[in-house]
Design a protein around this motif. Sequence first.
Motif, PDB file in Angstrom:
ATOM      1  N   PRO A  91       7.123   4.650   1.824  1.00  0.00           N
ATOM      2  CA  PRO A  91       6.061   3.595   2.223  1.00  0.00           C
ATOM      3  C   PRO A  91       6.658   2.247   1.955  1.00  0.00           C
ATOM      4  O   PRO A  91       6.441   1.281   2.734  1.00  0.00           O
ATOM      5  CB  PRO A  91       4.706   3.630   1.504  1.00  0.00           C
ATOM      6  CG  PRO A  91       5.236   4.534   0.369  1.00  0.00           C
ATOM      7  CD  PRO A  91       6.157   5.533   0.795  1.00  0.00           C
ATOM      8  N   ASN A  92       7.670   2.059   1.056  1.00  0.00           N
ATOM      9  CA  ASN A  92       8.174   0.652   0.724  1.00  0.00           C
ATOM     10  C   ASN A  92       9.134   0.274   1.849  1.00  0.00           C
ATOM     11  O   ASN A  92       9.321  -0.807   2.407  1.00  0.00           O
ATOM     12  CB  ASN A  92       8.770   0.690  -0.607  1.00  0.00           C
ATOM     13  CG  ASN A  92       7.651   0.988  -1.600  1.00  0.00           C
ATOM     14  OD1 ASN A  92       6.818   0.505  -1.740  1.00  0.00           O
ATOM     15  ND2 ASN A  92       8.462   1.577  -2.743  1.00  0.00           N
ATOM     16  N   LYS A  95       7.313  -0.174   5.558  1.00  0.00           N
ATOM     17  CA  LYS A  95       6.793  -1.666   5.552  1.00  0.00           C
ATOM     18  C   LYS A  95       7.733  -2.680   5.918  1.00  0.00           C
ATOM     19  O   LYS A  95       7.522  -3.220   6.649  1.00  0.00           O
ATOM     20  CB  LYS A  95       6.017  -1.791   4.289  1.00  0.00           C
ATOM     21  CG  LYS A  95       4.991  -1.165   4.098  1.00  0.00           C
ATOM     22  CD  LYS A  95       4.036  -1.404   2.743  1.00  0.00           C
ATOM     23  CE  LYS A  95       2.853  -0.453   2.470  1.00  0.00           C
ATOM     24  NZ  LYS A  95       2.073  -0.800   1.304  1.00  0.00           N
ATOM     25  N   THR A  96       8.825  -2.442   5.328  1.00  0.00           N
ATOM     26  CA  THR A  96       9.983  -3.679   5.619  1.00  0.00           C
ATOM     27  C   THR A  96      10.968  -3.463   6.664  1.00  0.00           C
ATOM     28  O   THR A  96      11.251  -4.288   7.205  1.00  0.00           O
ATOM     29  CB  THR A  96      10.927  -3.798   4.185  1.00  0.00           C
ATOM     30  OG1 THR A  96      11.799  -2.236   4.059  1.00  0.00           O
ATOM     31  CG2 THR A  96      10.197  -3.795   2.905  1.00  0.00           C
ATOM     32  N   ASP A 123      -0.333   8.049  13.040  1.00  0.00           N
ATOM     33  CA  ASP A 123      -0.835   8.016  11.770  1.00  0.00           C
ATOM     34  C   ASP A 123      -2.096   9.315  11.865  1.00  0.00           C
ATOM     35  O   ASP A 123      -2.234   9.689  12.794  1.00  0.00           O
ATOM     36  CB  ASP A 123      -1.722   6.547  11.593  1.00  0.00           C
ATOM     37  CG  ASP A 123      -2.808   6.251  12.671  1.00  0.00           C
ATOM     38  OD1 ASP A 123      -3.013   7.178  13.179  1.00  0.00           O
ATOM     39  OD2 ASP A 123      -3.175   5.087  12.744  1.00  0.00           O
TER      40      ASP A 123
END
Length: 601
Positions: A91-92, A95-96, A123
């Motif tokens: 997820p990190n 997101k970026t 999703d």
Amino acid sequence: MLTTFRTNIQDKLNSLPFKTKATAMAVLLSLLPVVGVGSLAYFISNTNLTEAETNNQKSAAAALSDALARFISIRTKDATYLADLPFVNNPNIAKTLPLAAKEEFLNDYLNRYKFYDSAMIFDLQGNPIAASKGSSRENHADRDYFQAVLKTGQPYISKVVTSQTTKQSSIYFVAPIKDIITGQLSAIFRLRMPVTALEEIAAPYGVNNAQWHIIDKNTSKFILAFEKAQVGRDTKDFARYEQLKNSDKPQSAFDIDRLTNNPQLISVLSLPKSEDLGQSNLGVLVAKDTKYVEAKANEVLVVLLVGMLVAGGTTVGLALLTGNRVTKFVKQMAESIVNSSTEIVNTVEMQEVTVNMQANSAIDTSATVNELGAVSFQSAAQAEAAANGARQALALSEDGTRSVQQTLQGMSGLRDKVDAIATQIVTLSEQTGQITVVSDLVADLASQTNMLALNAAVEAARAGEQGKGFSVVADEIRKLADQSKKSADKINALAEDIQTAINRTVMVTDEGTKTVNEGIDLARSTADTFAGVTDAVNNVFLNSQQISTNAKQQAVSIQQVLSSMTNISQGSQESAVGMHQVKMTTRELTQVADELKAAVV
């Protein structure tokens, strides 16, 4: 009425000249073994060639089924691999990393792997997160494959799905995306592969007039075929398919293609049931028109007919030659008897006049006649020797029969060689398939290495200045992976060339030619055997010469009669009557000899 017809036939046969009868019998006896052996050889060859063609087609169906199963199984791993990439399950990073970068990666992946036309990330509500170019961005929550992964959390392969708008049939490879930190299901990854991507796998099996078909067993429709016109057809067009479709081994049968009304040999096999194949439920059907199946048998028939014509012509020629020689010999003997009988009649007439004048020589005349009778008995013995010569000719004919049996053994050797060649081809085909499997694994490893290198480049970019060196290394690794993929593709191409060369092998024809040569040698042996029959006829001729010598001895004895009769006075009436009877009998013998001479003309 039947009796009258039979009588007429017999009369016509009896009216034929002796030469015609003898020649016809010799020709018939010489042709019967040739026709019998040729017919049996064609029956055996036709049966064996049809069985070999059926086995080859079964092998092709099994190989196509295995190739499709391996291909679909590898595609399942593709979806699972992409779902585990860091920019997807971390997820990190997710997101970026900008959406444009994610979609660029998906587009690049589809460009590299042409058999996919869509890649999407959803999703858990079915909304697209990222999608490749041209993908539908509508909500997919109601799709079967989406619900299956959502409920089970396991990879899923869909059945063949046909679009209502584009009419394109596709298979979906779907994998769960699990958060690398929590381990929970966070998104769903989906690849779409048009079934036309399977055409490249099936194409090598459309050689030597064979036609391949890929079947969606869920709908009983042809979803892909060697001929485009076959796509969309119902399998019920092949009546025998319904009887064979559920077998776990290749099955073959002769059937009628209702689209073309052509009789065909079909071979059917379903892809194995496996988790790696999911709900795809595919089957294969390989078909070939029977005119191509029977082509080799027709070639053998032509060769056999030519051989039979050559052998028949040779034997007929020998039979005609033998018949002419025998007829000529009998005619010569008849002429000899006529000449001898005429001389005897003339001599007996002179003796009859003398006997009437010289009765005192009756005793000497009687003794001489007894000697003449002894010579006649010796002539009968020589006739028996001629019969023995005929028996010898019969024994030689039996030798000819054994030569024909040896020819049959030569044909059996041909069948064994054809079987051995078929085994060699199957073994080599299996080894070529193993090369393709290894090459596919190398290509897959190269693809995964490429993805890892891409991820490393992403991580290096995030690391800033400290990651520049690592970025260079990652780029080099990706280049090496690309080179490995190209090498694997070259190996696949070489394997396909080898497979094509196997299919075009002509070793069977070479071995068949050798066996035909052996058959020719055996035919020559048969000709030699029948030559022995000519030797037996020569023996009959020698015996006939001996009969001629005895006849000369009889003439000498008659001279003794003449010498005795010069010293005899007037013959008695009984001797005169006896001489008259000899004269009449000799005339009858002359008449019979004339009839025999006329019969052999």
